[in-house]
Design a protein around this motif. Sequence first.
Motif, PDB file in Angstrom:
ATOM      1  N   GLU A 191       0.764  -1.326  -0.611  1.00 39.81           N
ATOM      2  CA  GLU A 191      -0.129   0.529  -0.128  1.00 39.81           C
ATOM      3  C   GLU A 191       0.586   1.437   0.384  1.00 39.81           C
ATOM      4  N   THR A 192       1.846   0.981  -0.198  1.00 37.09           N
ATOM      5  CA  THR A 192       2.481   2.337   0.578  1.00 37.09           C
ATOM      6  C   THR A 192       4.139   2.234  -1.208  1.00 37.09           C
ATOM      7  N   GLY A 193       4.746   3.337  -0.940  1.00 38.52           N
ATOM      8  CA  GLY A 193       5.523   2.598  -2.155  1.00 38.52           C
ATOM      9  C   GLY A 193       5.188   3.450  -3.934  1.00 38.52           C
ATOM     10  N   GLU A 194       5.959   3.547  -4.982  1.00 38.37           N
ATOM     11  CA  GLU A 194       5.601   3.944  -5.697  1.00 38.37           C
ATOM     12  C   GLU A 194       4.110   3.303  -6.130  1.00 38.37           C
ATOM     13  N   THR A 195       2.947   3.289  -5.926  1.00 37.77           N
ATOM     14  CA  THR A 195       2.346   3.070  -6.629  1.00 37.77           C
ATOM     15  C   THR A 195       0.859   3.852  -6.705  1.00 37.77           C
ATOM     16  N   ASN A 196      -0.189   3.711  -7.368  1.00 34.10           N
ATOM     17  CA  ASN A 196      -1.397   4.385  -7.579  1.00 34.10           C
ATOM     18  C   ASN A 196      -2.937   4.492  -6.916  1.00 34.10           C
TER      19      ASN A 196
END
Length: 153
Positions: free
Chosen positions: A88-93
């Motif tokens: 759910e974190t990081g480079e996610t849309n």
Amino acid sequence: MRISRALTGVSLMLAILVGGLPAALAADEPENIIKYRRNVMKAVGANMGNLAMFAKGNITFADNIVANARGIREGLAMAEGLFPESTETGETNALPKLWEDKADFEAALRDSIAAADAMVTAAGGGAIPTVIEAFRALGKTCGGCHKPYRKKH
């Protein structure tokens, strides 16, 4: 001599399989899952884009619509397992709401998969108005995930 060679081959295969196991397990880091998920969803989007071009009359590659529809269906089916905790974190849309309301997200995704199944059936039938209708219905289900669970671009 032949038995010795066979055992050596079996031993080599076991060493490769067992030796490669830790690397395979370490590969499922959250950032790798997110990257993989993004690639899957980009492929779904590319197939949707191709079908949109067909539905708008911009292209006439009717022979390809079944493949595009199947690509969407398979990509959405793959997506079911690509939103585990820790991604759910990081480079996610994906928005945090996806994990907060996972049951609703999964229901919306199942709706999209069902619409993709209908799109595959329509594409296989070849009746252009039916294909366009199924495509529009599929597009509406995509919004069922994108609007509440995806960052706006």
